[in-house]
Design a protein around this motif. Structure first.
Motif, short mmCIF file in Angstrom:
data_model
loop_
_atom_site.label_atom_id
_atom_site.label_comp_id
_atom_site.label_asym_id
_atom_site.label_seq_id
_atom_site.Cartn_x
_atom_site.Cartn_y
_atom_site.Cartn_z
N ASP A 33 0.71 -1.28 0.01
CA ASP A 33 -0.06 0.00 0.19
C ASP A 33 0.71 1.44 -0.17
N VAL A 34 2.18 1.09 0.02
CA VAL A 34 2.95 2.41 0.06
C VAL A 34 4.03 2.12 -0.99
N ARG A 35 3.96 3.18 -1.75
CA ARG A 35 4.88 3.28 -2.96
C ARG A 35 6.29 3.77 -2.50
N PRO A 218 -1.31 13.59 -0.41
CA PRO A 218 -0.98 12.43 0.47
C PRO A 218 0.23 12.65 1.28
N THR A 219 0.53 11.61 2.01
CA THR A 219 1.50 11.59 3.34
C THR A 219 2.84 10.84 2.59
N CYS A 220 4.04 11.47 2.74
CA CYS A 220 5.20 10.83 2.36
C CYS A 220 6.25 10.68 3.33
N TYR A 239 2.20 17.15 -1.71
CA TYR A 239 2.20 16.19 -0.32
C TYR A 239 1.44 17.34 0.69
N GLY A 268 0.26 7.06 8.62
CA GLY A 268 -0.66 6.59 7.48
C GLY A 268 0.05 7.06 6.07
N ASP A 270 1.89 7.23 2.55
CA ASP A 270 1.27 6.64 1.02
C ASP A 270 2.54 6.28 0.24
N ASP A 271 3.58 7.30 0.51
CA ASP A 271 4.76 7.20 -0.37
C ASP A 271 6.18 7.01 0.26
#
Length: 298
Positions: A33-35, A218-220, A239, A268, A270-271
Motif C-alpha cells: 500500500d506504500v509506493r 498524500p503523506t510521504c 504532499y 498513514g 502513502d509514499d
C-alpha cells in the motif's frame, strides 16, 4: 579544477548491491500500500571533472544504473541523471560545496514528478531569493592548502525557491514526535554568522522534520542525507504532509530507536522516497543505518 572542487566517488559493487537490497527491504517492510520511490543523484564530479575521473569505477551513471538494476520491479526509479546532464551549462552544482544547488534539485524534482505521476510546477512560478556569498564544504576541506585560495576568491551564491503552498514545519529529536521545534522550509534571512548557507533548506540535518502544507495531498516519508534537503521544499506542492527522516540519527551510538515499519503505519504513509547521492550508495555505514530502520542488521 579551475575554480571548482569536487568529490570523486568510487564504485564498490557489493556495497551498491547491499544498498539496493536494503531499499527493496524497506519497500517490502512498508507493504504494497506504500509506493517506494528511489532517487539517486550524481554529484558535480560526474559533469565537471576531467574525463578520466568519471569513467570506469568512477562513472556515476554506471553506479546509478547498476543500483537501479538491482532494485525490485515495484520500486519507482527516478532518472535524475538525464535531467541534470541536460542542464550542465546552468548553475546546478556549487563549486565550493559538495551539494547541488536548488536549481539542480529542481531538475531532479521534475524527473521525480514524471516517475511519480505529478505535474511539476514550472520554475518561473516560484518566488526566489539569494545569498550572495557562500563558501561551502569543499572550501572547508581544502582550507589551508594553496588550492583553496581560488575558491575563496570565487565564492558561490545560493539561490532558493520558496514553496508555493503555505507551509509550517517542526523538527523532532525522535519518533515520539513530542516537543517539536519550529523550523522554516526555506530560511530567507539566515544571519551572516551562519557560514553554511545550505542550512537554509529545512534547517539542515535533523532526526525528523515534519513539513505540512495546505495542499490536500498524500503523506510521504523522505529518507535522505543532506542532498535531500534542497529537494524537500518542492514536494510541498504535492504532499499535504512530508516526514523527513535522516537515518544517520537513529539506532546507533546511543541515538534514539526508530522502527520505520511501525512508524510509517502509525503515520498513514502513502509514499516512501529514498534520495541519496553516490557516496551514500557506496557507503557501508549508510547502508547499515538504512538496514537498522527495518531491523535487517539483527
Amino acid at each position: 579544477v579551475g575554480n571548482r572542487a569536487m568529490e570523486i566517488p568510487t564504485a564498490t559493487d557489493s556495497v551498491i548491491e547491499s544498498y539496493a537490497k536494503t531499499v527493496n527491504a524497506l519497500a517490502s517492510a512498508l507493504g504494497k500500500d506504500v509506493r517506494t520511490i528511489s532517487l539517486v543523484t550524481p554529484n558535480g564530479g560526474e559533469f565537471y571533472s576531467p574525463e578520466s575521473m568519471h569513467q570506469g569505477l568512477n562513472s556515476q551513471k554506471d553506479m546509478i544504473d547498476y543500483c537501479y538494476g538491482k532494485m525490485g520491479k515495484d520500486i519507482l526509479t527516478v532518472d535524475a541523471y538525464s535531467k541534470l546532464r541536460a542542464h550542465t551549462d546552468e548553475y546546478i552544482f556549487f563549486r565550493t560545496d559538495h551539494h547541488w544547488t536548488q536549481l539542480g534539485a529542481y531538475y531532479a524534482y521534475t524527473a521525480f514528478c514524471e516517475a511519480a505521476g505529478f505535474d511539476a510546477v514550472p520554475l518561473d512560478q516560484f518566488q526566489t531569493g539569494r545569498y550572495d556569498i557562500f563558501l561551502g564544504s569543499m572550501y572547508g576541506f581544502t582550507e589551508g592548502y594553496p588550492q583553496s585560495e581560488v575558491l575563496k576568491q570565487n565564492p558561490d551564491y545560493l539561490e532558493y525557491y520558496l514553496p508555493i503552498a503555505d507551509t509550517h514545519a517542526r523538527y523532532y529529536a525522535d519518533g515520539n514526535l513530542e516537543s517539536g521545534t519550529p523550523v522554516s522550509v526555506v530560511y530567507t534571512e539566515l544571519d551572516d554568522s551562519v557560514s553554511n548557507k545550505y542550512l537554509c533548506f529545512i534547517g539542515g540535518d535533523t532526526p525528523i522534520c515534519i513539513v505540512e502544507s495546505d495542499v490536500p495531498g498524500p503523506t510521504c516519508i523522505v529518507l535522505k542525507e543532506s542532498y535531500g534537503n534542497a529537494f524537500v521544499p518542492f514536494l510541498t506542492s504535492h504532499y499535504g504532509r512530508i516526514i523527513v527522516i535522516d537515518p544517520r540519527e537513529f539506532n546507533r551510538d546511543g541515538k534514539p530507536t526508530l522502527n520505520l515499519t511501525e512508524f510509517a503505519a502509525d503515520q498513514g504513509v502513502d509514499d516512501l522516497i529514498v534520495i541519496n547521492y553516490p557516496y551514500m550508495i557506496n557507503s557501508k555505514s549508510y547502508v547499515h543505518w538504512l538496514e537498522r530502520l527495518v531491523g535487517m542488521d539483527q
